[in-house]
Design an enzyme around this catalytic site. Structure first.
Site, PDB file in Angstrom:
ATOM      1  N   LYS A 130      -1.185 -34.677 -18.029  1.00  0.00           N
ATOM      2  CA  LYS A 130      -2.029 -35.631 -18.966  1.00  0.00           C
ATOM      3  C   LYS A 130      -2.525 -34.802 -20.352  1.00  0.00           C
ATOM      4  O   LYS A 130      -3.127 -33.989 -20.171  1.00  0.00           O
ATOM      5  CB  LYS A 130      -3.251 -36.073 -18.347  1.00  0.00           C
ATOM      6  CG  LYS A 130      -3.873 -37.402 -18.872  1.00  0.00           C
ATOM      7  CD  LYS A 130      -4.265 -37.457 -20.040  1.00  0.00           C
ATOM      8  CE  LYS A 130      -5.488 -36.900 -20.370  1.00  0.00           C
ATOM      9  NZ  LYS A 130      -5.919 -36.911 -21.778  1.00  0.00           N
ATOM     10  N   GLY A 190      -9.267 -26.492 -21.185  1.00  0.00           N
ATOM     11  CA  GLY A 190      -9.932 -27.321 -22.117  1.00  0.00           C
ATOM     12  C   GLY A 190     -11.501 -26.786 -22.334  1.00  0.00           C
ATOM     13  O   GLY A 190     -11.754 -25.659 -22.022  1.00  0.00           O
ATOM     14  N   SER A 191     -12.373 -27.575 -22.315  1.00  0.00           N
ATOM     15  CA  SER A 191     -13.976 -27.266 -22.857  1.00  0.00           C
ATOM     16  C   SER A 191     -14.659 -26.999 -21.321  1.00  0.00           C
ATOM     17  O   SER A 191     -14.155 -27.361 -20.357  1.00  0.00           O
ATOM     18  CB  SER A 191     -14.553 -28.351 -23.429  1.00  0.00           C
ATOM     19  OG  SER A 191     -14.770 -29.487 -22.722  1.00  0.00           O
ATOM     20  N   GLY A 239     -14.313 -28.856 -17.745  1.00  0.00           N
ATOM     21  CA  GLY A 239     -13.893 -28.206 -16.618  1.00  0.00           C
ATOM     22  C   GLY A 239     -14.813 -27.998 -15.756  1.00  0.00           C
ATOM     23  O   GLY A 239     -14.521 -28.065 -14.331  1.00  0.00           O
ATOM     24  N   GLU A 266      -9.285 -23.384 -17.057  1.00  0.00           N
ATOM     25  CA  GLU A 266      -9.127 -22.299 -18.344  1.00  0.00           C
ATOM     26  C   GLU A 266      -9.876 -22.836 -19.461  1.00  0.00           C
ATOM     27  O   GLU A 266      -9.464 -23.789 -19.929  1.00  0.00           O
ATOM     28  CB  GLU A 266      -7.653 -22.032 -18.541  1.00  0.00           C
ATOM     29  CG  GLU A 266      -7.417 -20.740 -19.165  1.00  0.00           C
ATOM     30  CD  GLU A 266      -6.537 -20.963 -20.065  1.00  0.00           C
ATOM     31  OE1 GLU A 266      -7.293 -20.812 -21.134  1.00  0.00           O
ATOM     32  OE2 GLU A 266      -5.401 -20.851 -19.873  1.00  0.00           O
ATOM     33  N   CYS A 306      -8.979 -20.947 -27.926  1.00  0.00           N
ATOM     34  CA  CYS A 306      -9.970 -20.302 -27.083  1.00  0.00           C
ATOM     35  C   CYS A 306     -10.043 -19.039 -27.138  1.00  0.00           C
ATOM     36  O   CYS A 306     -11.161 -18.616 -26.721  1.00  0.00           O
ATOM     37  CB  CYS A 306      -9.554 -20.799 -25.559  1.00  0.00           C
ATOM     38  SG  CYS A 306      -7.905 -20.506 -24.967  1.00  0.00           S
ATOM     39  N   GLU A 336     -19.352 -21.955 -28.899  1.00  0.00           N
ATOM     40  CA  GLU A 336     -18.046 -21.877 -29.005  1.00  0.00           C
ATOM     41  C   GLU A 336     -17.856 -22.960 -30.352  1.00  0.00           C
ATOM     42  O   GLU A 336     -18.067 -24.120 -29.998  1.00  0.00           O
ATOM     43  CB  GLU A 336     -16.932 -22.217 -27.949  1.00  0.00           C
ATOM     44  CG  GLU A 336     -15.633 -22.189 -28.358  1.00  0.00           C
ATOM     45  CD  GLU A 336     -14.521 -22.567 -27.209  1.00  0.00           C
ATOM     46  OE1 GLU A 336     -14.998 -23.323 -26.548  1.00  0.00           O
ATOM     47  OE2 GLU A 336     -13.475 -21.754 -27.195  1.00  0.00           O
TER      48      GLU A 336
HETATM   49  P1  ADP Z   1     -12.101 -31.391 -26.224  1.00  0.00           P
HETATM   50  O1  ADP Z   1     -13.580 -31.545 -26.221  1.00  0.00           O
HETATM   51  O2  ADP Z   1     -11.752 -30.350 -27.177  1.00  0.00           O
HETATM   52  O3  ADP Z   1     -11.417 -32.821 -26.358  1.00  0.00           O
HETATM   53  P2  ADP Z   1     -11.664 -31.624 -23.409  1.00  0.00           P
HETATM   54  O4  ADP Z   1     -12.177 -30.358 -22.425  1.00  0.00           O
HETATM   55  O5  ADP Z   1     -12.645 -32.752 -23.249  1.00  0.00           O
HETATM   56  O6  ADP Z   1     -11.617 -30.960 -24.916  1.00  0.00           O
HETATM   57  O7  ADP Z   1     -10.153 -32.270 -23.360  1.00  0.00           O
HETATM   58  C1  ADP Z   1      -9.402 -31.463 -22.702  1.00  0.00           C
HETATM   59  C2  ADP Z   1      -8.182 -32.300 -21.898  1.00  0.00           C
HETATM   60  O8  ADP Z   1      -9.328 -32.743 -20.755  1.00  0.00           O
HETATM   61  C3  ADP Z   1      -7.881 -33.553 -22.519  1.00  0.00           C
HETATM   62  O9  ADP Z   1      -6.605 -33.750 -22.151  1.00  0.00           O
HETATM   63  C4  ADP Z   1      -8.750 -34.528 -22.087  1.00  0.00           C
HETATM   64  O10 ADP Z   1      -8.377 -35.972 -22.296  1.00  0.00           O
HETATM   65  C5  ADP Z   1      -9.093 -34.093 -20.817  1.00  0.00           C
HETATM   66  N1  ADP Z   1     -10.309 -34.862 -20.251  1.00  0.00           N
HETATM   67  C6  ADP Z   1     -11.518 -34.987 -20.828  1.00  0.00           C
HETATM   68  N2  ADP Z   1     -12.356 -35.536 -19.994  1.00  0.00           N
HETATM   69  C7  ADP Z   1     -11.733 -35.442 -18.807  1.00  0.00           C
HETATM   70  C8  ADP Z   1     -12.301 -35.938 -17.603  1.00  0.00           C
HETATM   71  N3  ADP Z   1     -13.660 -36.368 -17.182  1.00  0.00           N
HETATM   72  N4  ADP Z   1     -11.322 -36.015 -16.444  1.00  0.00           N
HETATM   73  C9  ADP Z   1     -10.388 -35.295 -16.702  1.00  0.00           C
HETATM   74  N5  ADP Z   1      -9.640 -35.079 -17.953  1.00  0.00           N
HETATM   75  C10 ADP Z   1     -10.567 -35.135 -18.934  1.00  0.00           C
END
Ligand code: ADP
Length: 495
Positions: free
Chosen positions: A192, A245-246, A250, A267, A301, A398
């Protein structure tokens, strides 16, 4: 208008998810707008998948995983398929670089020479692991059975269906980091990608089919993280989630994954320190510090977003660093010779700009004050803040943009204390000619990776991940293959 868009065949028809080898729209037909960060203009739309689509993708991955063809596939066949995929990526490298550049606002030359080139390396590296998985034989006593004779071994088995969830800053690289080790381990995968940057992952899924992977081995679903992403993480038939991701996302994914005891690799973010010792080679260190924060517009990151310079060299170092930052060529991702492109989105450009104001309110000295550029697209120019303090928001949080917080130190101990003074622990770099200092300090820095006289350099064989709030587990290297395997112990009674 971005001139790269016109020549992309892949963008000439509506993008679709790849589920079980088939191109699919979202089950309810919903779509999301996709914007070119260099111009701010929509250039395509994506399926906005939901729970039903997540379920279809997991079923496809499960069916493939359980199929006799997959179960009986020899490691050498997996190795060949992964290598074939690497060959196809190489064949399509120019196209993939164009797509990555349009979609993520990445300078075109960097997308080709760095992102796409490294993806080819990553697939080739992990292809080799498919034929090198091993268990162990173990000497056992079984102390409760003194007269028994036993033979014991461990074997490694793929965890099963893996979900990879990736961010927008290195779209095709992160897709490779998730897909390649999963396939090498014998898993099937549902990826995804981030909603802002899903294009190259969709193209990659097509290339995987062309390489000969069976339908369902590599699936790509698109849509919002809160919808299709969350549905994948909650799905009971998923065995592992590998997320980049964030921190907040995470943490949410980690908690949700535990409901069904999925394996997780997380990560997450960082606020990585760059420590410049008084004996550092200043040519290297100045360029290194500039690249550490301004590469990919700071949307990295591992960005070296905190700079600690020894007080004795501060004046010269900061002057030279500022010169370099001012000289960076800023421009649209499709323009020639550009190093520094746009932020990923309007909202992100606003977030980064806000941090420049926060620094101002916190009393930093602007050695270079960046700003939102008065042109189309989402451009924010480089910022260097000096005289920062550990308790400032601009030092602790960050920013994920081209904003550097700098201050000074006088002793090694002080440098280490400053470097370790956040909740993160992803990366850091030390610049020194003193080998002793480099090694001793690297041992004390809380981080998953410490670079000495370099920063932001990766190798497929070098594990990558964080400590503290920066995450759990490792991508790349043998560790990434192991993270997609379960260990089984077998004890055989002989007498
Ligand atoms: P940013 O805030 O930089 O967009 P995220 O950590 O929210 O970073 O996003 C990283 C990835 O995680 C993206 O592919 C996003 O669609 C996905 N994502 C965001 N929220 C969720 C969630 N609750 N469950 C699973 N995946 C998610």
């Amino acid at each position: 208008m971005n001139p790269l868009i016109q020549k992309q065949n892949f963008l000439s028809s509506p993008l679709r998810m790849v589920i079980g080898g088939q191109h699919k729209d979202a089950s309810d037909g919903a779509r999301l707008s996709v914007v070119d960060p260099s111009t701010g203009a929509e250039f395509t739309t994506l399926p906005a998948g939901g729970a039903e689509d997540a379920d279809a993708a997991v079923k496809a991955a499960r069916n493939c995983f359980e199929s006799p063809a997959w179960q009986k596939m020899k490691p050498v066949t997996r190795q060949r398929l992964i290598n074939k995929l690497a060959d196809l990526i190489e064949e399509h490298a120019e196209e993939l670089a164009d797509l990555e550049s349009i979609d993520g606002g990445k300078p075109r030359g960097i997308a080709r020479a760095s992102d796409v080139a490294s993806v080819i390396d990553v697939f080739r590296y992990f292809a080799g692991w498919a034929t090198k998985l091993t268990g162990e034989t173990l000497d056992v006593s079984v102390p409760r059975m003194p007269d028994g004779e036993f033979f014991a071994y461990t074997s490694k088995q793929p965890v099963g269906v893996v979900v990879g969830i990736t961010p927008w800053n290195f779209p095709i690289s992160m897709a490779a980091w998730k897909i390649a080790p999963a396939l090498a381990a014998g898993c099937t995968i549902v990826l995804k990608p981030a909603e802002d940057t899903s294009v190259t992952a969709l193209r990659l899924a097509e290339l995987a089919l062309e390489a000969g992977f069976p339908e369902g081995a590599v699936n790509v679903v698109t849509g919002r993280g809160s919808e299709v992403g969350a549905a994948l993480v909650a799905h009971p038939d998923v065995d592992k989630v590998s997320f980049t991701g964030s921190v907040a996302t995470g943490q949410a994914i980690g908690r949700a994954a535990m409901d069904t005891m999925k394996r997780v690799t997380l990560e997450l973010g960082g606020k990585s320190p760059v420590i410049v010792m008084p004996d550092a080679d200043l040519d290297w260190a100045v360029t290194g510090a500039a690249m550490a924060i301004f590469f990919n517009q700071g949307q990295t990151c591992t960005a070296g977003s905190r700079l600690y310079v020894h007080k004795s060299i501060e004046a010269e170092f900061m002057a030279r660093l500022t010169e370099q930052a001012k000289a960076l060529k800023i421009g649209a991702a499709y323009e020639d010779g550009v190093f520094f492109g746009p932020m990923i989105s309007e909202s992100h450009a606003q977030k980064v700009s806000k941090y420049i104001e926060v620094g101002d309110a916190e009393g930093v000295t602007f050695t270079l004050r960046g700003q939102r550029l008065d042109r189309e697209g989402f451009f924010v120019s480089p910022t260097i803040m000096s005289g920062t303090h550990q308790d400032m928001q601009v030092v602790q949080e960050e920013i994920f943009g081209p904003v550097l917080a700098a201050s000074t130190f006088e002793t090694e101990e002080e440098a280490i204390k400053l470097a370790n003074g956040t909740q993160f622990g992803l990366a850091g770099s030390i610049w020194t000619k003193d080998i002793r200092a480099g090694h001793q300090m690297s041992a004390k820095i809380q981080a998953g990776i410490v670079w000495i006289n370099c920063h932001n350099l990766f190798d497929p064989n070098l594990p990558f991940g964080g400590v503290g709030l920066s995450g759990v587990g490792r991508d790349l290297g043998k560790s990434a293959v192991e993270a997609n395997l379960e260990q089984k112990s077998v004890l055989l009674r002989l007498e």
